[in-house]
Scaffold this active site. Sequence first.
Site, mmCIF file in Angstrom:
data_model
loop_
_atom_site.group_PDB
_atom_site.id
_atom_site.type_symbol
_atom_site.label_atom_id
_atom_site.label_comp_id
_atom_site.label_asym_id
_atom_site.label_seq_id
_atom_site.Cartn_x
_atom_site.Cartn_y
_atom_site.Cartn_z
ATOM 1 N N ASP A 280 0.862 -1.176 0.000
ATOM 2 C CA ASP A 280 0.000 0.000 0.000
ATOM 3 C C ASP A 280 0.908 1.239 0.000
ATOM 4 O O ASP A 280 2.131 1.140 0.128
ATOM 5 C CB ASP A 280 -0.982 -0.007 1.179
ATOM 6 C CG ASP A 280 -2.201 0.868 0.888
ATOM 7 O OD1 ASP A 280 -2.139 1.707 -0.035
ATOM 8 O OD2 ASP A 280 -3.221 0.731 1.586
ATOM 9 N N TRP A 281 0.294 2.382 -0.130
ATOM 10 C CA TRP A 281 1.014 3.659 -0.271
ATOM 11 C C TRP A 281 1.971 3.862 0.923
ATOM 12 O O TRP A 281 1.520 4.033 2.051
ATOM 13 C CB TRP A 281 -0.024 4.784 -0.340
ATOM 14 C CG TRP A 281 0.510 6.156 -0.548
ATOM 15 C CD1 TRP A 281 1.136 6.933 0.382
ATOM 16 C CD2 TRP A 281 0.446 6.944 -1.737
ATOM 17 N NE1 TRP A 281 1.463 8.150 -0.152
ATOM 18 C CE2 TRP A 281 1.043 8.185 -1.462
ATOM 19 C CE3 TRP A 281 -0.064 6.728 -3.025
ATOM 20 C CZ2 TRP A 281 1.139 9.204 -2.414
ATOM 21 C CZ3 TRP A 281 0.032 7.738 -3.969
ATOM 22 C CH2 TRP A 281 0.633 8.952 -3.658
#
Length: 749
Positions: A280-281
């Site tokens: 994820d980011w």
Amino acid sequence: MRIHRLFIAAAAILAIASCTPVGGNTDAVIERKVEQLLVEMTLEEKLGQMNQLSPWDYDDLAEKVRRGEVGSILNCTDPEQVNRIQRVAVEESRLGIPLIVARDVIHGYKTIFPIPLGQAASFNPEIVEKGARVAAVEASSDGIRWTFAPMIDVSRDARWGRIAESLGEDPYLTSVLGVAMIRGFQGDSLDDSTSVAACAKHFVAYGASEGGRDYNSTYIPERQLRDVYLPPFKAAVDAGCATFMTSFNDNDGVPSTANRFVLRDILRDEWDFDGMVVSDWTSVSEMINHGFCADAKDAAEKAVNAGVDMDMVSEAYIRNLALSVEEGKVPMKVIDDAVRNILRLKFRMGLFDNPYVDMSREDMTYVPAHLETARKAVEQSVILLKNDAGTLPLGDRIRTIAVVGPMADAPYEQMGTWTFDGEREHTVTPLAALREMYGDRVRIIYEPALAYTRDKSQAGIARAVNAARRADAVIAFVGEEAILSGEAHSLANVELQGAQKQLLRAVAATGRPLVTVVMAGRPLVLTDEADVSDALLFAFHPGTMGGPAIADILLGKVNPSGKTPVTFPRMAGQVPVYYGQKSTGRPALSEEMLVDEIPVEAGQTSIGCRSFYLDAGSTPLYPFGYGLSYTTFEYSGLMLSSDTYGMDDDITVTFNLSNSGPCEGTEIVQLYVRDLVGSVTRPVKELKAFRRVTLGSGETQAVSFNLPVRDLAFWGMDMTYGVEPGAFTLWVGPDSATGLSADFTVVKR
Ligand code: BGC
């Protein structure tokens, strides 16, 4: 996995040896191309492929792409810019490997569909698939070929803002609808230029964030992980989902981005997933904040060794892994496998053959067919929660309507969370639709009273009351602004904000029939609203076409059919509250004495010792699977094909469904089971099947379900997956709390 690869290699040799023309990208051809490319690559180029960036400065990006330092970008939606950067990758980088261009297309690209939780209320995989197809066609026309959806985190906490993005609380419903989205995004073939690679996220257990606070830790033991949180992801693998994303949470102390057990042992080895895994980011470097990694290098090593192929945005891989490989902390094979997964995806997507956006393509955004599909999705996702004395639909005797509330004409807010690209100018609000579509039939007096949902000023309420007095009925549009749900938008209080409750009370006091329409991103606590309203419709954030669909429902052209995909609590303190709970040793009785009924100085045990809240009881306001219609349905004649089944048998369940009301309607029939005694305790009910059935007034239809006994399997005491012989109860009915029941036994023959 190894066997699978060997098989592919053998198949490649066979294909070549038999001189089969290998025009297309079959698995074997792709594997050969991946290997050919891999041997050409330097370590730096490999790490470049594993690096995903979200660019701001496109000149700087072009330089990096030219040097082979980028494998994918996200958030570029200008097709000319996409082509410019892609041209640098393909024509100016040493190996000419194309980029994958990604974007969060969560519930529509330009044409916005209901939030995923709303779509889930349709219990209709067909409309969900069509919605994802529309999104793919629109997004791919701007060069987006990878979306970070579906979000298939089982979500049981109304406080968690991301419940809006989920498909609800049930593993089975989430699995069926998640697969439908994947099919819609990916189309018939990933290499079609209108296909968008899907990403099953967030792997895993993120929906259980403690206290419903986003990014928080989870404590899900392996059995619950396998029984509840993993099934939608397994279904995604089986449906050919191209990619997976790790989640932000740490589960039992291990951040998902370094969880080798789920990423390698389960995803790769047990499930044989050969797609690509992205973090994820910045979830790679966030492992420093978790207190799990000392620095970015440590984080990169732990993530890649655990099986994360691509680093979203943190740049921890590109900056550190060359040294890690040199030091022997990351084996070269780990890097090669990650790059294989990335290249395989690029070949599967046909990017090497067709890297560019076709600028001559017809503009497909907001085309009538897309708007029509979005409208259908709203029609099927609106839930009628209450309808006293047939308040709805508004009949011919209603000539003047007072429209009040901050969500009646809020084009931006009704699109909901995660709408980067939808435009308010294209959104049709309920007010606009009522005026345009029904303006000749009803007079509308519009007095919003509140400027937005958090507005605390009560100054406008008197005008709304005045409007109500002049009308035959009041429609109050209340709810949540888009910003109140979604990522990082958790709430401890899940009741209506601002002065919305005061507004509803004030217009209800006029005695005019009050229809409350709620547009929100979560299952709000609506106990007071249900009390003061004659009819209550829950429309989630319905997106671009919310207005026309809701107007048609209010005026009776469309009969609502949505059912709650998640339990609606009576009080926030009940959360988490979900139908598939365990019984406990002291389950609540149907009538418990509540706080106001308890005598003063009552003895310690006078109110019994059962599992419930003194102030909220044991039941929610609306159970999972609940929703009314303008007509009524009766269930009768439940029959099972036998009362005893072997492990390999199918259970045929039949019953009659009758439409006993005044008009055509669609009922979502649901089938639940309970395994009465297990080697470990089992949920009191589990959804096993559902179907939408449309019947005309007075019509009766025999409905049948085929339930394979193997679908009763779970992870038992010894952590093996299987069906345990014994007694079961089965229900068919309109929701998870009621229905006809029958018993059966499973035996080992
Ligand atoms: C979210 C993901 C999303 C990613 C990329 C993250 O903050 O958790 O769901 O796909 O950002 O925008």
